[in-house]
Design a protein around this motif. Structure first.
Motif, mmCIF file in Angstrom:
data_model
loop_
_atom_site.group_PDB
_atom_site.id
_atom_site.type_symbol
_atom_site.label_atom_id
_atom_site.label_comp_id
_atom_site.label_asym_id
_atom_site.label_seq_id
_atom_site.Cartn_x
_atom_site.Cartn_y
_atom_site.Cartn_z
ATOM 1 N N GLU A 324 0.409 -1.360 0.249
ATOM 2 C CA GLU A 324 -0.639 0.132 -0.029
ATOM 3 C C GLU A 324 0.500 1.152 -0.333
ATOM 4 O OE1 GLU A 324 -3.334 0.455 -0.298
ATOM 5 O OE2 GLU A 324 -3.411 -1.745 -1.066
ATOM 6 N N CYS A 325 2.193 1.044 0.527
ATOM 7 C CA CYS A 325 2.899 2.585 0.549
ATOM 8 C C CYS A 325 3.711 3.162 -0.411
ATOM 9 C CB CYS A 325 3.622 2.600 1.697
ATOM 10 S SG CYS A 325 2.580 2.038 3.410
ATOM 11 N N LEU A 326 4.409 3.539 -0.930
ATOM 12 C CA LEU A 326 5.345 3.502 -1.905
ATOM 13 C C LEU A 326 6.461 3.464 -1.528
ATOM 14 C CD1 LEU A 326 5.855 5.594 -4.566
ATOM 15 C CD2 LEU A 326 6.138 7.252 -2.603
ATOM 16 N N THR A 327 6.673 3.207 -2.490
ATOM 17 C CA THR A 327 8.167 2.168 -2.068
ATOM 18 C C THR A 327 9.202 2.225 -3.464
ATOM 19 O OG1 THR A 327 7.563 -0.095 -3.086
ATOM 20 C CG2 THR A 327 7.663 0.414 -0.353
ATOM 21 N N TYR A 328 10.416 1.829 -3.909
ATOM 22 C CA TYR A 328 11.147 2.148 -4.382
ATOM 23 C C TYR A 328 11.940 0.961 -5.084
ATOM 24 C CZ TYR A 328 10.283 7.220 -3.570
ATOM 25 O OH TYR A 328 9.917 8.794 -3.333
ATOM 26 N N GLU A 329 11.458 0.413 -5.865
ATOM 27 C CA GLU A 329 11.709 -1.491 -5.594
ATOM 28 C C GLU A 329 11.764 -1.753 -5.349
ATOM 29 O OE1 GLU A 329 15.969 -0.939 -8.266
ATOM 30 O OE2 GLU A 329 15.498 -0.445 -9.953
ATOM 31 N N GLY A 330 10.703 -1.930 -4.052
ATOM 32 C CA GLY A 330 10.295 -2.795 -3.458
ATOM 33 C C GLY A 330 10.975 -2.110 -2.220
ATOM 34 N N GLU A 331 11.760 -0.886 -1.914
ATOM 35 C CA GLU A 331 12.502 -0.490 -0.485
ATOM 36 C C GLU A 331 11.803 0.642 -0.185
ATOM 37 O OE1 GLU A 331 16.429 -3.755 0.393
ATOM 38 O OE2 GLU A 331 16.779 -1.371 -1.263
ATOM 39 N N MET A 332 11.909 0.686 1.019
ATOM 40 C CA MET A 332 10.879 2.103 1.512
ATOM 41 C C MET A 332 12.589 3.046 2.262
ATOM 42 S SD MET A 332 9.023 1.847 5.498
ATOM 43 C CE MET A 332 7.497 0.933 4.504
ATOM 44 N N ASP A 333 11.718 4.669 1.026
ATOM 45 C CA ASP A 333 12.673 5.646 2.017
ATOM 46 C C ASP A 333 12.426 5.881 3.543
ATOM 47 O OD1 ASP A 333 10.341 6.651 1.459
ATOM 48 O OD2 ASP A 333 11.272 8.390 -0.042
ATOM 49 N N TYR A 334 13.351 7.055 3.789
ATOM 50 C CA TYR A 334 13.016 7.825 4.851
ATOM 51 C C TYR A 334 11.535 8.714 4.734
ATOM 52 C CZ TYR A 334 14.092 10.690 8.846
ATOM 53 O OH TYR A 334 14.353 10.921 10.137
ATOM 54 N N LYS A 335 11.540 9.224 4.277
ATOM 55 C CA LYS A 335 9.474 10.131 4.157
ATOM 56 C C LYS A 335 8.887 8.577 4.327
ATOM 57 C CE LYS A 335 9.164 12.770 1.498
ATOM 58 N NZ LYS A 335 8.993 14.410 0.029
ATOM 59 N N THR A 336 8.812 7.443 3.668
ATOM 60 C CA THR A 336 7.662 6.641 3.552
ATOM 61 C C THR A 336 7.833 6.054 5.187
ATOM 62 O OG1 THR A 336 7.687 6.101 1.368
ATOM 63 C CG2 THR A 336 6.396 4.653 2.751
ATOM 64 N N TYR A 337 8.871 6.115 5.921
ATOM 65 C CA TYR A 337 9.316 5.119 6.702
ATOM 66 C C TYR A 337 8.824 6.576 8.078
ATOM 67 C CZ TYR A 337 11.487 3.542 11.023
ATOM 68 O OH TYR A 337 12.517 3.652 12.348
ATOM 69 N N LEU A 338 8.871 7.426 7.956
ATOM 70 C CA LEU A 338 8.064 8.757 8.603
ATOM 71 C C LEU A 338 6.187 8.298 8.839
ATOM 72 C CD1 LEU A 338 10.256 11.319 7.990
ATOM 73 C CD2 LEU A 338 10.992 10.265 10.067
ATOM 74 N N ASP A 339 5.695 8.713 7.760
ATOM 75 C CA ASP A 339 4.833 8.272 7.852
ATOM 76 C C ASP A 339 3.687 7.021 8.620
ATOM 77 O OD1 ASP A 339 4.007 10.745 6.558
ATOM 78 O OD2 ASP A 339 3.792 9.303 4.667
ATOM 79 N N PHE A 340 4.875 5.767 8.470
ATOM 80 C CA PHE A 340 4.517 4.417 9.330
ATOM 81 C C PHE A 340 4.812 4.862 10.611
ATOM 82 C CE2 PHE A 340 6.851 0.633 10.943
ATOM 83 C CZ PHE A 340 6.159 -0.409 10.724
ATOM 84 N N VAL A 341 6.198 5.100 11.317
ATOM 85 C CA VAL A 341 6.830 5.712 12.664
ATOM 86 C C VAL A 341 5.131 6.176 13.019
ATOM 87 C CG1 VAL A 341 7.742 6.524 13.994
ATOM 88 C CG2 VAL A 341 8.645 5.356 12.330
ATOM 89 N N LEU A 342 4.893 7.411 12.517
ATOM 90 C CA LEU A 342 3.830 8.352 12.878
ATOM 91 C C LEU A 342 2.927 8.192 13.556
ATOM 92 C CD1 LEU A 342 5.008 11.214 11.270
ATOM 93 C CD2 LEU A 342 4.545 11.723 13.424
ATOM 94 N N ALA A 343 2.208 6.593 12.373
ATOM 95 C CA ALA A 343 0.758 5.776 12.254
ATOM 96 C C ALA A 343 1.273 4.731 13.407
ATOM 97 C CB ALA A 343 0.640 4.982 11.052
ATOM 98 N N LEU A 344 2.464 4.154 13.648
ATOM 99 C CA LEU A 344 2.022 3.344 14.695
ATOM 100 C C LEU A 344 2.474 4.505 16.357
ATOM 101 C CD1 LEU A 344 4.716 0.659 12.930
ATOM 102 C CD2 LEU A 344 2.062 0.952 13.391
ATOM 103 N N GLU A 345 3.452 5.342 15.816
ATOM 104 C CA GLU A 345 3.254 5.869 17.787
ATOM 105 C C GLU A 345 2.221 6.615 18.155
ATOM 106 O OE1 GLU A 345 6.861 8.131 17.612
ATOM 107 O OE2 GLU A 345 8.110 6.163 17.451
ATOM 108 N N ASN A 346 1.708 7.127 16.920
ATOM 109 C CA ASN A 346 0.057 7.503 17.457
ATOM 110 C C ASN A 346 -1.697 6.899 17.272
ATOM 111 O OD1 ASN A 346 1.130 10.210 17.980
ATOM 112 N ND2 ASN A 346 2.297 9.131 16.198
#
Length: 467
Positions: A324-346
């Motif tokens: 579901e999230c934006l990845t680059y050749e199947g890997e996650m960049d820092y910006k997408t990781y930040l969304d992931f962290v913000l969702a799980l921490e809140n």
């Protein structure tokens, strides 16, 4: 736009280009500076009136338009005119605000006209003396001395007075809001009350030197800090991912207060750790990202992300994240990781639940049904059996029944109480107040086990307290 209108517009544009060409040629011929400035002003004046549809006496020569399209990059003169007009407008609005000397004078007047007796150490003022201050405070202050303001601040004082300190704090807050709005508007390139991601990045980047709590950051880390700070604004204030945020929404939320709190040189360690925008917090999040990136390619694979937190997120959930999230050749960049962290921490926040609901909605139907719940439940049980068989054995020794999907499903529906007994919508998840618990037991093995064993984990108590 009709062909006639387009033709007329192209003719006007050509005339402007001719005028500009003549002006440039005169500049090359070293026309006296005063004459050149006068000609430039005359040219801009004529273009402005032609654009607005007025003559030199400001009389309309045609019906006014209800909507003016923003100038394009092919119209540099109009862009420059609009930019200068906005700058003049914002400067005028800034001059209308109270400066430090005027605020100090207002405080002296309030102190001079306070109405006894004191309530503790707090000075009070009644409406009559309130009006006396208004008469001497000057025109800039009149907006604060309305009867409606006095009424809002009126509490339970037996003499019908308001607190001078509360009123002054109200004035200070209003002034700060206006100052901040003007400051943000300077970065609003389009001039329509929105900030794009690049606009907010520029604002925060130029704000860093004014925040003492960020003095220790190395300049090489600035870009990562700005990215970390900006993501929180866009994650919570742009849930539909339009790529822009209303300035009004930025002012209304508490994020800007948290960011500007870093001006306090004496901010406690506890306050810094709980503030997403602090240096320790930003370094923590970025440090976690670097630690997860085992192959040091600057991106995270699913296997690397699986080590996030306690390492108990289920494989099924992680699969869905990468789908579901934006990845680059199947890997996650820092910006997408930040969304992931913000969702799980809140997880209690509606925006975080929206993010997680999209991942749980495996059938993309806009609701969770028995299939969706069972899909993630099987992922939890698979990880449960693989990683903690000893705990399962202990549960059997204590007489606990094996975990049943039917029981988990019924508990989830009992917690949510959806309007439709067969499906759970995002609104149901948000409104029930227990959406974070529902999500947690479906995606995280540790949270699932804690929930299942909550009765055994509660300390035994007696009438005298804990044993």
């Amino acid at each position: 736009m009709t062909f006639k209108d387009r033709h007329k517009k192209s003719v006007v544009t050509m005339e402007w280009k001719k005028s500009l060409k003549k002006y440039v040629e005169k500049k090359k011929n070293k026309v006296p500076e005063e004459q050149a400035k006068a000609e430039e002003m005359q040219m801009f004046t004529e273009m402005y009136h032609e654009w607005k549809g007025t003559d030199n006496n400001h009389h309309h020569v045609k019906l006014p338009r209800l909507y003016d399209k923003l100038p394009s990059e092919e119209e540099p003169l109009l862009l420059k005119l609009r930019e200068e007009s906005r700058a003049v407008f914002l400067q005028r609005r800034s001059r209308e605000l109270l400066d430090n000397d005027e605020l100090q004078r207002l405080w002296f007047l309030l102190d001079q006209y306070h109405t006894p007796p004191l309530v503790g150490e707090d000075q009070m003022i009644n409406f009559e003396d309130f009006q006396k201050v208004a008469s001497e405070a000057g025109p800039k202050c009149q907006q604060f001395f309305k009867s409606s303001v006095f009424t809002k601040l009126l509490q339970t004082d037996p003499y019908g007075r308001i607190s001078i300190m509360q009123f002054f704090n109200y004035v200070m807050r209003k002034v700060w809001l206006h100052q901040t709005r003007i400051g943000l508007s300077l970065y609003d390139v389009a001039g329509q009350g929105y900030l794009k991601e690049s606009d907010l990045e520029n604002y925060i980047l130029e704000l860093i030197p004014t925040l003492p709590q960020l003095n220790g950051l190395e300049k090489s880390f600035y870009s990562f800090y700005v990215c970390t700070a900006v993501r929180k604004f866009f994650f919570f204030l742009d849930p539909m991912r339009k790529g822009k945020i209303k300035i009004q929404d930025i002012l209304a939320c508490s994020f800007l207060d948290d960011l500007l709190e870093l001006r306090d040189e004496d901010l406690s360690k506890e306050m810094q750790e709980s503030n997403w925008f602090s240096a320790p917090s930003a370094l923590r999040v970025y440090g976690q990202y670097l630690n997860l990136d085992k192959d040091h390619n600057g991106m995270l694979s699913k296997e690397e992300l699986a080590r996030y937190g306690t390492g108990t997120l289920t494989d099924v959930f992680l699969d869905r994240v990468f789908q579901e999230c934006l990845t680059y050749e199947g890997e996650m960049d820092y910006k997408t990781y930040l969304d992931f962290v913000l969702a799980l921490e809140n997880r209690k926040e509606p925006e975080a639940l929206r993010y997680l609901f999209r991942i749980l909605d495996v059938q993309q139907r806009g609701h969770l049904n028995v299939f969706s719940l069972n899909y993630f439940f099987r992922g939890v049980i698979k990880k449960y059996a693989a990683e903690i068989p000893a705990i399962q054995e202990q549960m059997r020794l204590h007489g606990q029944e094996p975990v049943s999907f039917q029981d988990v499903k019924d508990e989830i529906f009992d917690m949510v109480k959806p309007s439709d007994p067969l499906r759970i919508t995002l609104d149901d998840l948000v409104n029930c107040g227990k959406g974070d618990t529902v999500v947690s037991i479906l995606i995280d093995l540790n949270d699932f086990w804690t929930y299942e064993n909550r009765e055994y984990l509660v300390p035994e108590t007696t009438d005298e307290g804990e044993i």
